[in-house]
Design a protein around this motif. Sequence first.
Motif, mmCIF file in Angstrom:
data_model
loop_
_atom_site.group_PDB
_atom_site.id
_atom_site.type_symbol
_atom_site.label_atom_id
_atom_site.label_comp_id
_atom_site.label_asym_id
_atom_site.label_seq_id
_atom_site.Cartn_x
_atom_site.Cartn_y
_atom_site.Cartn_z
ATOM 1 N N ARG A 206 -1.973 0.465 1.765
ATOM 2 C CA ARG A 206 -1.389 -0.831 2.112
ATOM 3 C C ARG A 206 -0.887 -0.892 3.557
ATOM 4 O O ARG A 206 -1.016 -1.927 4.216
ATOM 5 C CB ARG A 206 -0.224 -1.129 1.163
ATOM 6 C CG ARG A 206 -0.635 -1.448 -0.260
ATOM 7 C CD ARG A 206 0.533 -2.036 -1.039
ATOM 8 N NE ARG A 206 0.166 -2.343 -2.414
ATOM 9 C CZ ARG A 206 0.549 -1.638 -3.468
ATOM 10 N NH1 ARG A 206 1.334 -0.577 -3.309
ATOM 11 N NH2 ARG A 206 0.168 -1.992 -4.681
ATOM 12 N N THR A 207 -0.317 0.209 4.037
ATOM 13 C CA THR A 207 0.360 0.138 5.332
ATOM 14 C C THR A 207 -0.316 0.924 6.440
ATOM 15 O O THR A 207 -0.050 0.669 7.616
ATOM 16 C CB THR A 207 1.814 0.642 5.207
ATOM 17 O OG1 THR A 207 1.812 2.056 4.921
ATOM 18 C CG2 THR A 207 2.561 -0.090 4.091
ATOM 19 N N ASN B 204 1.686 6.856 -5.944
ATOM 20 C CA ASN B 204 2.408 5.811 -5.205
ATOM 21 C C ASN B 204 2.251 5.997 -3.699
ATOM 22 O O ASN B 204 2.161 5.012 -2.944
ATOM 23 C CB ASN B 204 3.882 5.813 -5.585
ATOM 24 C CG ASN B 204 4.136 5.277 -6.982
ATOM 25 O OD1 ASN B 204 3.299 4.555 -7.545
ATOM 26 N ND2 ASN B 204 5.267 5.620 -7.574
ATOM 27 N N ASP C 27 -1.037 4.597 -2.693
ATOM 28 C CA ASP C 27 -0.947 3.138 -2.584
ATOM 29 C C ASP C 27 -0.337 2.723 -1.240
ATOM 30 O O ASP C 27 -0.826 1.800 -0.572
ATOM 31 C CB ASP C 27 -0.065 2.575 -3.704
ATOM 32 C CG ASP C 27 -0.665 2.758 -5.081
ATOM 33 O OD1 ASP C 27 -1.832 3.180 -5.186
ATOM 34 O OD2 ASP C 27 0.044 2.472 -6.069
ATOM 35 N N GLN C 28 0.729 3.422 -0.866
ATOM 36 C CA GLN C 28 1.438 3.072 0.365
ATOM 37 C C GLN C 28 0.551 3.307 1.592
ATOM 38 O O GLN C 28 0.547 2.508 2.538
ATOM 39 C CB GLN C 28 2.727 3.896 0.470
ATOM 40 C CG GLN C 28 3.639 3.512 1.620
ATOM 41 C CD GLN C 28 3.580 4.547 2.747
ATOM 42 O OE1 GLN C 28 3.138 5.671 2.540
ATOM 43 N NE2 GLN C 28 4.024 4.164 3.919
#
Length: 310
Positions: free
Chosen positions: A134-135, A127, A130-131
């Motif tokens: 994305r950011t 996770n 993923d973060q």
Amino acid sequence: MTRSFPAKLSNGKPPLFLVVSFDGAGDLALWHHWRTVAKQVDARMTFFLSGPYLYPADHRTDYKPPFHNPGASDIGWSTPSNVAARTTILREAIAEGHEIGTHVNGHFCGPKGVGDWTTAQWTDELNAFDQMVRTGPGLAAGTTVHAPFDPATVKGMRTPCLEGNRAAYRRAMNARGMLYDASATGYIKWPTKVDGLWNFPLQDVTLAGTSKKTLTMDYNLWYAQTKARTAPAAKVRQLREQVLATYRQALARSRAKGNPPLFLGNHFNRWNNSVYSDALTTFVTETCKQRDVRCVSNVELASWLAKYRP
């Protein structure tokens, strides 16, 4: 983007799939090099991205790895300019048909490394990856930036140093709908599924001209040759030719066994005066042009196996 391949070639045998992958995928110059090589021979490759290569150092404490302080990472973090450059490169590489996998984040090996992580901790680590994807680009730019790719499209992982409780992290991978694990070791044979995932191992081979066993990974070849020490420049050609001969032997062994895939694992590196990068460049350039060989990404192989596995 995955390509389709037939069950058998005109010679009655399945294609001989050569799968080249890279751990980390950070160095900008080597990104350019390997994309150029791939274009020359119509190859697709897998790049196992490390999350911190897309995340600015000023925000590193957002990452809270197991058994370490917030912001810890054994591979460091990125500058805003490097994040921006990698974001562009990732978009371009994906458009060219290359695959992005995950090498997760902090690259923790050995004591207090990933070996003791539970399924819940692996889930948190994925996770966090993923973060970062994305950011990270937006944080680096200080404005809205679209992620270079959707993390949900990541279908495979290689763990740091090939470590980790396989049953534990594979449960986390299955929960995400991933397809394959590229973290184990094995032999040149047709892949099977283990714990619900295709097992794409680094393979046991013999170092050319010796009786030494090693793996089809650049670091392992380096260790087998010089115990991971930089050799004198005068030996570079000999060492490079030995690595190339080792790859050629492995290819011949695959043909003798009915064309099971050959997996070559690598890093973005210039170790030992670039012996391993240079040998692999030569091998890919000569091999991907051979009539029975198809140079594919891991996810392309997984797609073919789902239809045709011998």
